[in-house]
Design an enzyme around this catalytic site. Sequence first.
Site, PDB file in Angstrom:
ATOM      1  N   GLU A   1      -8.581 -10.370  -1.827  1.00  0.00           N
ATOM      2  CA  GLU A   1      -8.336  -8.981  -2.208  1.00  0.00           C
ATOM      3  C   GLU A   1      -7.934  -9.013  -3.669  1.00  0.00           C
ATOM      4  O   GLU A   1      -6.763  -9.120  -4.015  1.00  0.00           O
ATOM      5  CB  GLU A   1      -7.231  -8.335  -1.364  1.00  0.00           C
ATOM      6  CG  GLU A   1      -7.158  -6.836  -1.651  1.00  0.00           C
ATOM      7  CD  GLU A   1      -5.870  -6.161  -1.223  1.00  0.00           C
ATOM      8  OE1 GLU A   1      -5.829  -4.923  -1.252  1.00  0.00           O
ATOM      9  OE2 GLU A   1      -4.884  -6.845  -0.911  1.00  0.00           O
TER      10      GLU A   1
ATOM     11  N   ASP B   1      -4.840 -11.481   1.510  1.00  0.00           N
ATOM     12  CA  ASP B   1      -4.256 -10.178   1.205  1.00  0.00           C
ATOM     13  C   ASP B   1      -3.450 -10.212  -0.102  1.00  0.00           C
ATOM     14  O   ASP B   1      -2.728 -11.180  -0.359  1.00  0.00           O
ATOM     15  CB  ASP B   1      -3.326  -9.804   2.374  1.00  0.00           C
ATOM     16  CG  ASP B   1      -2.703  -8.439   2.220  1.00  0.00           C
ATOM     17  OD1 ASP B   1      -3.448  -7.456   2.195  1.00  0.00           O
ATOM     18  OD2 ASP B   1      -1.454  -8.353   2.118  1.00  0.00           O
TER      19      ASP B   1
END
Length: 566
Positions: A289, A229
């Site tokens: 990401e 993330d």
Amino acid sequence: MSKLRCVAITLLLLLVLPTAFAQKRETDAAGHAWWQHAVFYEIYPRSFADSNGDGIGDLNGITSRLDYLRELGVDAIWLTPCYPSPQVDFGYDVSDYQNIDPMYGTLKDFDDLAKTARKRKIRIIMDFVLNHTSDQHKWFQASRSSRTSPFRDWYVWRDGKGPGQPPNNWISVFGGSAWKLDPATEQYYYHMFYPEQPDLNWRNPAVKQAMFDVTRWWYKRGVAGFRLDAVNTLFEDPQLRDNPELGEKNAYGDTEQKTVYNSDLPEVHTILQELRKVADESDAVLIGETWTEDAEQLRAYYGPSHNELQLPMDFMFTMINKLSPPDFRKQIASAEASGGWPVYVISNHDIRRSYDRYGDGKNNDAIAKLLAGLYLTLRGTPIMYYGEEIGMENNDPARIQDVQDPIGKKGWPEEKGRDGERTPMQWNASPNAGFTPGRPWLPVPASYKTRNVESERADPNSILNFYKKLLALRRKSPALLDGTYLPLNPQDPHVLAYLRQSAGGSVLVVLNMSTTSQKASFDLSAQGLGATATPLLTSLSTGPGTFSLQEMELAPLGAYILQVGK
Ligand code: GLC
Ligand code: CA
């Protein structure tokens, strides 16, 4: 035993042992790793299937739907965070990395899910929120307790510039200053996202060690990799220099900045290389990401010797909101130029659903098939978003009082938040689309009555059946799995076409992105191919048995996946 012999045996053991224990790398005959051929499917656990009627999806719900995923043809599921969390950012605020939030189940449920998935040859990818923890994590609780806490340096603490003034001008992605004054110790802590998501200090070796160990712990539990993330936000400028301001205001009323001092710092790559070493011990995949703007930035995330992320997500497609062959051509070229194995994504839990972004309101189903025909036939690994395969639409809140996502409350009406793309999976025509017997945490759109797995299963021309056929075709086509990518007809404003070619065959993909009929012509003699092609799959219910490549008639929004012989 002589000293020399003893040394020799020790040396031999040192050489042999690590290889004996290292996980065997699973590759095909051509040397491709498992993740290069896999189709990934993102699940937002809160919204997939609710097994206990509390209106919130859970792990047992996912387990109960694994047969569906197998039938669909996916190879790996990525679960967005289901760790214990106060749910300020719906799980992206983790308070314990080594457990499951009771609302989603238990570790035993996770083990059941993993075991059942393994039987169906589906791998599990967890979401690793590594830039920040929840403010309720015990590390942060200890860190904020005193300036001399052994955990103080696990987060980023600084004195203000002066009374009431944060250390610098950095703003949070979710609005307002990125610094929060903590009265207990009268210092500010840094948070790139919500104040309830304090940033970890990745310059501290203890943080690194603890986080690397978290990944090892999950690998041992059978996890096949992580989606990392917000990975470009791990480091901050040690001098905390102010970011240059851009002048424009965002939805939260803050002046936009160029995030040069708190994003994409080069130190990120050192961490990725270390994380990759740990992943390689388990033949695991790291998906990032990674918001990159061009081929160069994307290339950097693969690492100087392919030693960072195997799959940095390329969001360039998610930035294209119209059916534009020139734009797609450009983005594919850029992914190809990055030198790594491309990753294709058309939407996710932070981005409006592709059905709405590309749909014109009249031909949405045809457009959904056309896009499937694109991102599932390119060279690389596709990551689907749950519901994409049935053409789920965004269901945005109509009133601020219905909004769940805090950024929607803060930025209303300009920023409505991300609820719309996170609504429950539509399984059947029963109330709440069969997602829950209770009251769902987000409402399903009225269209669920016909737009659901059960009714689409019964319709041979549904989006779902197109996805199934396409995924099955992809699985057995060497050209689609590994073939080269050759862009064709580079000037055509309406038709996107390319050839995928391998020793095992040649597949021509022709996508008419306009709402009118088009003609196209291809000369593939330089590729050693003939002038006719037979359909492997088209998005139309009927069509000719053979196509002449000299003059192809293309139906409006038609997707053609054709086999070309010599
Ligand atoms: C990522 C996630 C998003 C989350 C944010 C903060 O962008 O995809 O959902 O809010 O990170 O963790
Ligand atoms: Ca539940």
